[in-house]
Design a protein around this motif. Structure first.
Motif, short mmCIF file in Angstrom:
data_model
loop_
_atom_site.label_atom_id
_atom_site.label_comp_id
_atom_site.label_asym_id
_atom_site.label_seq_id
_atom_site.Cartn_x
_atom_site.Cartn_y
_atom_site.Cartn_z
N GLY A 165 0.78 -1.23 0.00
CA GLY A 165 0.00 0.00 0.00
C GLY A 165 0.82 1.28 0.00
O GLY A 165 0.26 2.37 0.14
N LEU A 166 2.14 1.17 -0.16
CA LEU A 166 2.97 2.37 -0.17
C LEU A 166 2.76 3.18 -1.44
O LEU A 166 2.37 2.63 -2.47
CB LEU A 166 4.45 1.96 -0.05
CG LEU A 166 4.90 1.42 1.30
CD1 LEU A 166 6.35 0.95 1.22
CD2 LEU A 166 4.75 2.47 2.40
N PRO A 167 3.03 4.50 -1.40
CA PRO A 167 2.93 5.33 -2.60
C PRO A 167 3.77 4.72 -3.73
O PRO A 167 4.96 4.43 -3.53
CB PRO A 167 3.49 6.68 -2.15
CG PRO A 167 3.24 6.71 -0.68
CD PRO A 167 3.42 5.30 -0.21
N PRO A 168 3.21 4.49 -4.89
CA PRO A 168 3.90 3.79 -5.98
C PRO A 168 5.29 4.34 -6.32
O PRO A 168 6.23 3.58 -6.53
CB PRO A 168 2.94 3.94 -7.16
CG PRO A 168 1.60 4.08 -6.52
CD PRO A 168 1.83 4.86 -5.26
N LEU A 169 5.42 5.66 -6.36
CA LEU A 169 6.69 6.26 -6.74
C LEU A 169 7.71 6.27 -5.61
O LEU A 169 8.87 6.61 -5.82
CB LEU A 169 6.48 7.68 -7.26
CG LEU A 169 5.66 7.81 -8.54
CD1 LEU A 169 5.56 9.26 -8.98
CD2 LEU A 169 6.26 6.96 -9.66
N ALA A 170 7.25 5.87 -4.41
CA ALA A 170 8.15 5.90 -3.26
C ALA A 170 8.52 4.52 -2.75
O ALA A 170 9.44 4.38 -1.95
CB ALA A 170 7.52 6.71 -2.13
N VAL A 171 7.80 3.50 -3.21
CA VAL A 171 7.97 2.17 -2.64
C VAL A 171 9.40 1.66 -2.75
O VAL A 171 9.92 1.02 -1.83
CB VAL A 171 6.97 1.18 -3.29
CG1 VAL A 171 7.24 1.04 -4.77
CG2 VAL A 171 7.02 -0.17 -2.58
N SER A 172 10.07 1.95 -3.85
CA SER A 172 11.43 1.44 -4.03
C SER A 172 12.44 2.14 -3.13
O SER A 172 13.55 1.65 -2.93
CB SER A 172 11.85 1.58 -5.49
OG SER A 172 11.86 2.95 -5.89
#
Length: 232
Positions: A165-172
């Motif tokens: 559920g993390l923000p897509p652009l921040a997950v990495s």
């Protein structure tokens, strides 16, 4: 994943028909070691709840009005003030579950979240909720004890839900650890808003008991009053 009532409820439910006599209700309460029972009609629709307190109105009313020196304890007096003398008297002379019960029942549905169930219990001061289907028929019961099951989820299951559920652009850019239900977030993301969204999401995952947020960010878009697009 949101834990729902159907994931933690008990499906083997002790209940009594609204026509069940007083002594049968009392015996079921004793045999099942519970303090309350759903009351159902002939089609299994929940019509109320009967509790130990409802049955004890019979003895309490007699002592209150016919005893020489009886004065109800503070808790009983508060309860009487919250209700009505007529309701107390009705229960004191009741002979069946339907005459003794409190109605309407506060109920949950299988698809309710455990958070909503907990809030209903707190709002109405009850320890358990009958669970009903779309037609109002009894399908289970959920108690405070059942709701605690959400906090026994494995650290792995919690971590998977946090990561997914993390923000897509921040997950990495975010490293997630979970130990005994406490989530740790470390790493550097592009925006402050992404860090805030990640922390809020982690706190709201079922089973999380604490959060250690050590995220940093390159751009403070909150302080700069830049547009916030949900962390994406």
């Amino acid at each position: 994943m949101r834990i729902q009532v159907k994931d933690v409820m008990t499906t083997t439910v002790a209940a009594v028909n609204k026509k069940a006599p007083f002594h049968v209700v009392a015996q079921v309460l004793i045999d099942r070691s519970v303090s309350g029972l759903p009351v159902i009609d002939s089609d299994d629709h929940v019509v109320g709840v009967v509790s130990e307190a409802d049955l004890l109105c019979k003895a309490e009313f007699k002592e209150r009005f016919y005893g020489d020196d009886y004065r109800p304890p503070l808790r009983a007096r508060v309860r009487h003030m919250a209700g009505s003398e007529h309701d107390i008297y009705r229960k004191s002379v009741g002979h069946t579950a339907g005459e003794l019960m409190s109605a309407p029942a506060v109920v949950a549905t299988p698809n309710d979240s455990v958070v909503r169930a907990a809030r209903l219990m707190d709002r109405h001061g009850v320890k358990r909720l009958p669970v009903v289907d779309a037609e109002g028929r009894l399908v289970g019961i959920v108690s405070r004890h059942d709701l605690l099951k959400v906090f026994t989820r494995s650290d792995e299951a919690i971590r998977n839900d946090v990561v997914n559920g993390l923000p897509p652009l921040a997950v990495s850019s975010i490293e997630v650890t979970v130990k005994d239900g406490v989530v740790g977030l470390t790493g550097q993301v592009d925006k402050n808003s992404q860090a805030i969204a990640a922390a809020r999401h982690a706190e709201n995952v079922d089973g999380v008991v604490g959060l250690r947020d050590e995220l940093t960010w390159k751009l403070d878009d909150i302080a700069a009053n830049l547009p916030y697009f949900g962390g994406t």
